[in-house]
Design an enzyme around this catalytic site. Structure first.
Site, PDB file in Angstrom:
ATOM      1  N   GLN A 249      -0.409  -0.020  -5.588  1.00 54.02           N
ATOM      2  CA  GLN A 249      -1.624   0.090  -4.792  1.00 54.02           C
ATOM      3  C   GLN A 249      -1.596   1.439  -4.089  1.00 54.02           C
ATOM      4  O   GLN A 249      -0.716   1.692  -3.272  1.00 54.02           O
ATOM      5  CB  GLN A 249      -1.656  -1.059  -3.775  1.00 54.02           C
ATOM      6  CG  GLN A 249      -2.909  -1.136  -2.953  1.00 54.02           C
ATOM      7  CD  GLN A 249      -2.813  -2.230  -1.910  1.00 54.02           C
ATOM      8  OE1 GLN A 249      -2.017  -2.121  -0.975  1.00 54.02           O
ATOM      9  NE2 GLN A 249      -3.621  -3.259  -2.055  1.00 54.02           N
TER      10      GLN A 249
ATOM     11  N   ALA B 250       0.849  -1.182   0.000  1.00 53.79           N
ATOM     12  CA  ALA B 250       0.000   0.000   0.000  1.00 53.79           C
ATOM     13  C   ALA B 250       0.892   1.242   0.000  1.00 53.79           C
ATOM     14  O   ALA B 250       1.786   1.376   0.826  1.00 53.79           O
ATOM     15  CB  ALA B 250      -0.915  -0.017   1.216  1.00 53.79           C
TER      16      ALA B 250
ATOM     17  N   TYR C  78      -9.483   1.888   5.847  1.00 57.48           N
ATOM     18  CA  TYR C  78      -8.737   3.079   5.456  1.00 57.48           C
ATOM     19  C   TYR C  78      -9.711   4.141   4.964  1.00 57.48           C
ATOM     20  O   TYR C  78     -10.931   3.976   5.035  1.00 57.48           O
ATOM     21  CB  TYR C  78      -7.673   2.733   4.416  1.00 57.48           C
ATOM     22  CG  TYR C  78      -6.651   1.734   4.915  1.00 57.48           C
ATOM     23  CD1 TYR C  78      -6.142   1.806   6.212  1.00 57.48           C
ATOM     24  CD2 TYR C  78      -6.207   0.699   4.111  1.00 57.48           C
ATOM     25  CE1 TYR C  78      -5.214   0.882   6.683  1.00 57.48           C
ATOM     26  CE2 TYR C  78      -5.277  -0.228   4.574  1.00 57.48           C
ATOM     27  CZ  TYR C  78      -4.784  -0.134   5.858  1.00 57.48           C
ATOM     28  OH  TYR C  78      -3.875  -1.043   6.306  1.00 57.48           O
TER      29      TYR C  78
END
Length: 194
Positions: free
Chosen positions: A71, A28, A152
């Site tokens: 990502q 991420a 998130y």
């Protein structure tokens, strides 16, 4: 290091690139400094993060035909914590942490209370996603994934638990989906059709 890839990424992603898989994603990748989970997250919020990661991607391409994806995410109300092996403990700004953002001032269990994004803040984050996508394209990634899960920021907007807003970014499902769709549209506008 300040969101920049290091030799660890060269080793880690390089090793995975030679695994025989068809597709490899970065971990991420934060679109804002204040969008990180921990201070050790990789990021794409600054142009000075391009070259260190370009070096890693170049290495992967030299030794593999694997497709490479990035990502993109924003930690939202789950940010400003220690790394996983230190227990994901909240780090307050006074101790080197940072402001965490969310659609509402509603804390994720065990975390600090976030600051609710106002409309200007929402537009800032959407622009950060688009800017990160431009940087990913400059590096040469084949595709992007917009991370909209795990509590998130995008997920918090989608969730009626994380999103208590009563404006056009909250309420019914269409309102809660608005932020995610605007992030998508902003990225789609800068990401090449190829």
């Amino acid at each position: 290091e300040h969101g920049r890839a290091t030799d660890w990424h060269l080793m880690h992603l390089g090793h995975l690139a030679m695994s025989g898989a068809g597709l490899l994603f970065t971990e991420a990748t934060a679109v804002e400094r204040e969008g990180r989970i921990s201070k050790h997250d990789i990021g794409m919020w600054s142009d000075d993060q391009i070259e260190p990661l370009r070096r890693v991607i170049h290495f992967c391409r030299e030794h593999s035909r694997i497709k490479l994806g990035m990502q993109l995410y924003h930690a939202g109300r789950k940010g400003s914590v220690t790394v996983a092996w230190e227990g994901l403990k909240p780090i307050p700004p006074a101790a080197g942490g940072w402001t965490i953002w969310s659609p509402s001032a509603s804390a994720h269990p065990g975390r600090a209370v976030p600051v609710a994004l106002d409309h200007a803040g929402i537009k800032r984050v959407i622009a950060a996603f688009a800017a990160a996508a431009r940087r990913a394209d400059a590096i040469g990634f084949d595709l992007l994934e917009i991370h909209g899960a795990h509590g998130y920021l995008i997920h918090s907007f989608l969730s009626p638990f994380g999103n208590q807003r009563t404006d056009d970014y909250g309420g019914n499902r269409a309102g809660r989906m608005r932020f995610a769709l605007e992030v998508f549209d902003a990225i789609r506008a800068v990401w090449p059709e190829r």
